[in-house]
Design a protein around this motif. Structure first.
Motif, PDB file in Angstrom:
ATOM      1  N   LYS A   1       0.834  -1.208   0.000  1.00  0.00           N
ATOM      2  CA  LYS A   1       0.000   0.000   0.000  1.00  0.00           C
ATOM      3  C   LYS A   1       0.866   1.253   0.000  1.00  0.00           C
ATOM      4  O   LYS A   1       0.558   2.235  -0.671  1.00  0.00           O
ATOM      5  CB  LYS A   1      -0.930   0.013   1.211  1.00  0.00           C
ATOM      6  CG  LYS A   1      -2.093  -0.935   1.102  1.00  0.00           C
ATOM      7  CD  LYS A   1      -3.002  -0.784   2.305  1.00  0.00           C
ATOM      8  CE  LYS A   1      -4.184  -1.727   2.216  1.00  0.00           C
ATOM      9  NZ  LYS A   1      -5.107  -1.562   3.351  1.00  0.00           N
ATOM     10  N   ARG A   2       1.959   1.191   0.756  1.00  0.00           N
ATOM     11  CA  ARG A   2       2.854   2.346   0.832  1.00  0.00           C
ATOM     12  C   ARG A   2       3.465   2.635  -0.538  1.00  0.00           C
ATOM     13  O   ARG A   2       3.554   3.786  -0.966  1.00  0.00           O
ATOM     14  CB  ARG A   2       3.941   2.049   1.858  1.00  0.00           C
ATOM     15  CG  ARG A   2       4.543   3.301   2.445  1.00  0.00           C
ATOM     16  CD  ARG A   2       5.344   2.977   3.672  1.00  0.00           C
ATOM     17  NE  ARG A   2       6.720   3.309   3.371  1.00  0.00           N
ATOM     18  CZ  ARG A   2       7.766   2.849   4.013  1.00  0.00           C
ATOM     19  NH1 ARG A   2       7.619   2.004   4.992  1.00  0.00           N
ATOM     20  NH2 ARG A   2       8.967   3.213   3.682  1.00  0.00           N
ATOM     21  N   PHE A   3       3.868   1.576  -1.207  1.00  0.00           N
ATOM     22  CA  PHE A   3       4.444   1.728  -2.541  1.00  0.00           C
ATOM     23  C   PHE A   3       3.421   2.332  -3.499  1.00  0.00           C
ATOM     24  O   PHE A   3       3.739   3.242  -4.279  1.00  0.00           O
ATOM     25  CB  PHE A   3       4.922   0.367  -3.061  1.00  0.00           C
ATOM     26  CG  PHE A   3       5.423   0.420  -4.476  1.00  0.00           C
ATOM     27  CD1 PHE A   3       6.634   1.010  -4.773  1.00  0.00           C
ATOM     28  CD2 PHE A   3       4.660  -0.120  -5.506  1.00  0.00           C
ATOM     29  CE1 PHE A   3       7.088   1.064  -6.074  1.00  0.00           C
ATOM     30  CE2 PHE A   3       5.105  -0.068  -6.808  1.00  0.00           C
ATOM     31  CZ  PHE A   3       6.321   0.520  -7.093  1.00  0.00           C
ATOM     32  N   CYS A   4       2.182   1.844  -3.447  1.00  0.00           N
ATOM     33  CA  CYS A   4       1.131   2.368  -4.322  1.00  0.00           C
ATOM     34  C   CYS A   4       0.874   3.848  -4.049  1.00  0.00           C
ATOM     35  O   CYS A   4       0.655   4.626  -4.981  1.00  0.00           O
ATOM     36  CB  CYS A   4      -0.163   1.566  -4.142  1.00  0.00           C
ATOM     37  SG  CYS A   4      -0.059  -0.094  -4.831  1.00  0.00           S
ATOM     38  N   ARG A   5       0.916   4.234  -2.794  1.00  0.00           N
ATOM     39  CA  ARG A   5       0.723   5.655  -2.457  1.00  0.00           C
ATOM     40  C   ARG A   5       1.842   6.505  -3.039  1.00  0.00           C
ATOM     41  O   ARG A   5       1.602   7.595  -3.566  1.00  0.00           O
ATOM     42  CB  ARG A   5       0.677   5.832  -0.945  1.00  0.00           C
ATOM     43  CG  ARG A   5      -0.632   5.419  -0.337  1.00  0.00           C
ATOM     44  CD  ARG A   5      -0.688   5.781   1.140  1.00  0.00           C
ATOM     45  NE  ARG A   5      -1.752   5.031   1.787  1.00  0.00           N
ATOM     46  CZ  ARG A   5      -1.634   4.370   2.928  1.00  0.00           C
ATOM     47  NH1 ARG A   5      -0.492   4.375   3.573  1.00  0.00           N
ATOM     48  NH2 ARG A   5      -2.650   3.713   3.419  1.00  0.00           N
ATOM     49  N   LYS A   6       3.079   5.996  -2.938  1.00  0.00           N
ATOM     50  CA  LYS A   6       4.215   6.748  -3.482  1.00  0.00           C
ATOM     51  C   LYS A   6       4.088   6.910  -4.987  1.00  0.00           C
ATOM     52  O   LYS A   6       4.361   7.985  -5.536  1.00  0.00           O
ATOM     53  CB  LYS A   6       5.528   6.046  -3.138  1.00  0.00           C
ATOM     54  CG  LYS A   6       5.940   6.205  -1.692  1.00  0.00           C
ATOM     55  CD  LYS A   6       7.285   5.557  -1.446  1.00  0.00           C
ATOM     56  CE  LYS A   6       7.712   5.725   0.002  1.00  0.00           C
ATOM     57  NZ  LYS A   6       9.034   5.148   0.255  1.00  0.00           N
TER      58      LYS A   6
ATOM     59  N   LYS B   1       1.302   6.867  -6.739  1.00  0.00           N
ATOM     60  CA  LYS B   1       0.190   7.776  -6.988  1.00  0.00           C
ATOM     61  C   LYS B   1       0.622   9.228  -6.812  1.00  0.00           C
ATOM     62  O   LYS B   1       0.307  10.091  -7.638  1.00  0.00           O
ATOM     63  CB  LYS B   1      -0.967   7.437  -6.041  1.00  0.00           C
ATOM     64  CG  LYS B   1      -2.222   8.229  -6.290  1.00  0.00           C
ATOM     65  CD  LYS B   1      -3.325   7.774  -5.354  1.00  0.00           C
ATOM     66  CE  LYS B   1      -4.567   8.603  -5.516  1.00  0.00           C
ATOM     67  NZ  LYS B   1      -5.618   8.206  -4.569  1.00  0.00           N
TER      68      LYS B   1
END
Length: 54
Positions: free
Chosen positions: A2-7, A9
């Motif tokens: 999730k953290r990677f996806c936020r970065k 985005k």
């Protein structure tokens, strides 16, 4: 994950904002370049049509 996806985005959002800001700042030069490109394409198409007719 999730953290990677936020970065990712945030990265794409900031990139899109940068492109939009660039387009706003350079609107006149972009319009001029697009106009030249359209004229070139039209000229090329007309030349091809005339060459095929004769």
């Amino acid at each position: 994950m999730k953290r990677f996806c936020r970065k990712v985005k945030v990265f794409f959002k900031s990139g899109i904002e940068t492109v939009v800001a660039f387009c706003r700042n350079n609107k006149k030069s972009i319009v001029r370049l697009v106009g030249k490109f359209v004229i070139y394409v039209c000229k090329t198409i007309i030349e091809l049509i005339l060459d095929n007719l004769f």
